[in-house]
Design an enzyme around this catalytic site. Structure first.
Site, mmCIF file in Angstrom:
data_model
loop_
_atom_site.group_PDB
_atom_site.id
_atom_site.type_symbol
_atom_site.label_atom_id
_atom_site.label_comp_id
_atom_site.label_asym_id
_atom_site.label_seq_id
_atom_site.Cartn_x
_atom_site.Cartn_y
_atom_site.Cartn_z
ATOM 1 N N ASP A 122 -0.414 -3.834 -4.148
ATOM 2 C CA ASP A 122 -1.537 -2.915 -3.990
ATOM 3 C C ASP A 122 -1.169 -1.639 -3.722
ATOM 4 O OD1 ASP A 122 -4.238 -2.875 -4.864
ATOM 5 O OD2 ASP A 122 -4.973 -2.612 -2.923
ATOM 6 N N SER B 2 0.944 -1.289 0.012
ATOM 7 C CA SER B 2 -0.072 0.044 -0.008
ATOM 8 C C SER B 2 0.677 1.144 0.083
ATOM 9 C CB SER B 2 -0.788 0.286 1.201
ATOM 10 O OG SER B 2 -1.934 1.070 1.088
ATOM 11 N N HIS C 169 -7.674 -5.179 -0.213
ATOM 12 C CA HIS C 169 -6.577 -4.359 -0.155
ATOM 13 C C HIS C 169 -5.406 -5.507 0.504
ATOM 14 C CE1 HIS C 169 -4.017 -1.068 -0.252
ATOM 15 N NE2 HIS C 169 -4.127 -0.741 1.268
#
Length: 326
Positions: free
Chosen positions: A171, A147, A243
């Site tokens: 991601d 992330s 996620h």
């Protein structure tokens, strides 16, 4: 100091100075508390590499160095990164470092996002000292970031002038990033950059960031098995089932490298007619298929698609083709 180091230092200063200097100075203490920890299956506790005396008995110089970087509102023991660390340690074939930038990542998201460059600079400076101390070459280093940590990994890569062997973005965070963000993960941040997208348009993004970008299940939420959990757990980076799927896929690929077979596919096909991307469907007869995850071919280029299961083991291997023929 050689010419490369002088140029590198100048570029880093230039990049960091582009961030609001008042903001950076306001978080000097938090930035100075960023650490890297060494993990080994042979010891019960981790080692702060800056606080060690330079002797880590479990360290093996010839091994590849894996550096794991968590995302926003997290720390080194967060659920997204622990499975990756555990998989590497179980494999017992690598040296493993985990970054902890929790005092910055715990700030409001817009603040943490703006500090991606100085966070990367701090991690890079600690890593550079560690590499010099133990004689680690650039081509031994692989960064894995989740992330916001994926973009931080890109900043670490820039600190080293793009000379590190590999960065894997899991991601990469989407909020407050655009395609041309100067501090985003990109192909110039390492010699090889691979990206796994699982929560596009929500906590993640669909932007092509790497030499190879994978879009399992189109790279969009809900990922299989996340249909209900995405609604229940959707809180910026603290949760979000889809996620986190990227980290689950990658951790699984460390131990089971053949579980994820992805086939080359254009972006329009991935989003509009993904059945055409499957190896069993009608289409180009020589569609290239490669492994996603730890064992990816570093010579591959392009965008790739695959299907996964709803529950672990997520990888379907060659069963992806059978799914597409149904």
């Amino acid at each position: 100091m050689d010419l490369f180091r002088l140029v590198k230092a100048g570029l880093v200063v230039l990049l960091v100075s582009s961030v609001n200097s008042t903001l950076v100075s306001s978080y000097d203490n938090e930035l100075n508390e960023i650490k890297l920890f060494f993990y080994s299956p042979l010891r019960a506790t981790e080692i702060d590499v800056d606080a060690s005396d330079g002797s880590i008995p479990e360290f093996e110089r010839a091994r590849q160095l894996k550096v794991i970087i968590h995302g926003w509102n997290a720390d080194r023991d967060q659920v997204a990164t622990v499975p990756i660390r555990a998989a590497y340690l179980l494999q017992g074939a690598h040296n493993v470092l985990v970054a902890d930038w929790a005092n910055v990542s715990s700030q409001l998201y817009p603040v943490a996002r703006q500090l991606v460059l100085p966070v990367g600079y701090r991690i890079g400076s600690i890593l550079a000292r560690f590499m010099e101390r133990y004689g680690i070459a650039h081509d031994q280093v692989h960064l894995v970031g989740h992330s916001l940590g994926a973009h931080v990994a890109g900043s670490v890569g820039r600190y080293f002038g793009g000379r590190l062997a590999r960065i894997t973005g899991l991601d990469p965070a989407g909020p407050l990033f655009v395609q041309r963000s100067r501090d985003a993960l990109a192909t110039d941040t390492a010699r090889f950059v691979d990206v796994i997208h699982t929560d596009g348009h929500v906590l993640g993004e669909v932007v092509v960031r790497g030499h190879v970008d994978f879009y399992p299940n189109r790279g969009l939420p809900p990922q299989p098995g996340c249909e209900t959990l995405d609604v229940i757990t959707l809180r910026m980076e603290n949760n979000g089932c889809s996620h986190y799927r990227s980290t689950g896929f990658f951790a699984e690929s460390i131990q089971l490298p053949n579980n994820f077979v992805a086939c080359e596919c254009g972006m329009e096909e991935i989003f509009d007619q993904y059945a055409a991307c499957l190896p069993s469907s009608q289409g180009p007869p020589l569609r290239a298929c490669i492994r996603m995850g730890e064992a990816v071919d570093s010579g591959a280029r392009g965008t790739f698609f695959l299907l996964t299961s709803r529950v672990p083991p997520y990888g379907m291997g060659n069963r992806t083709a059978m799914e597409g023929s149904g």
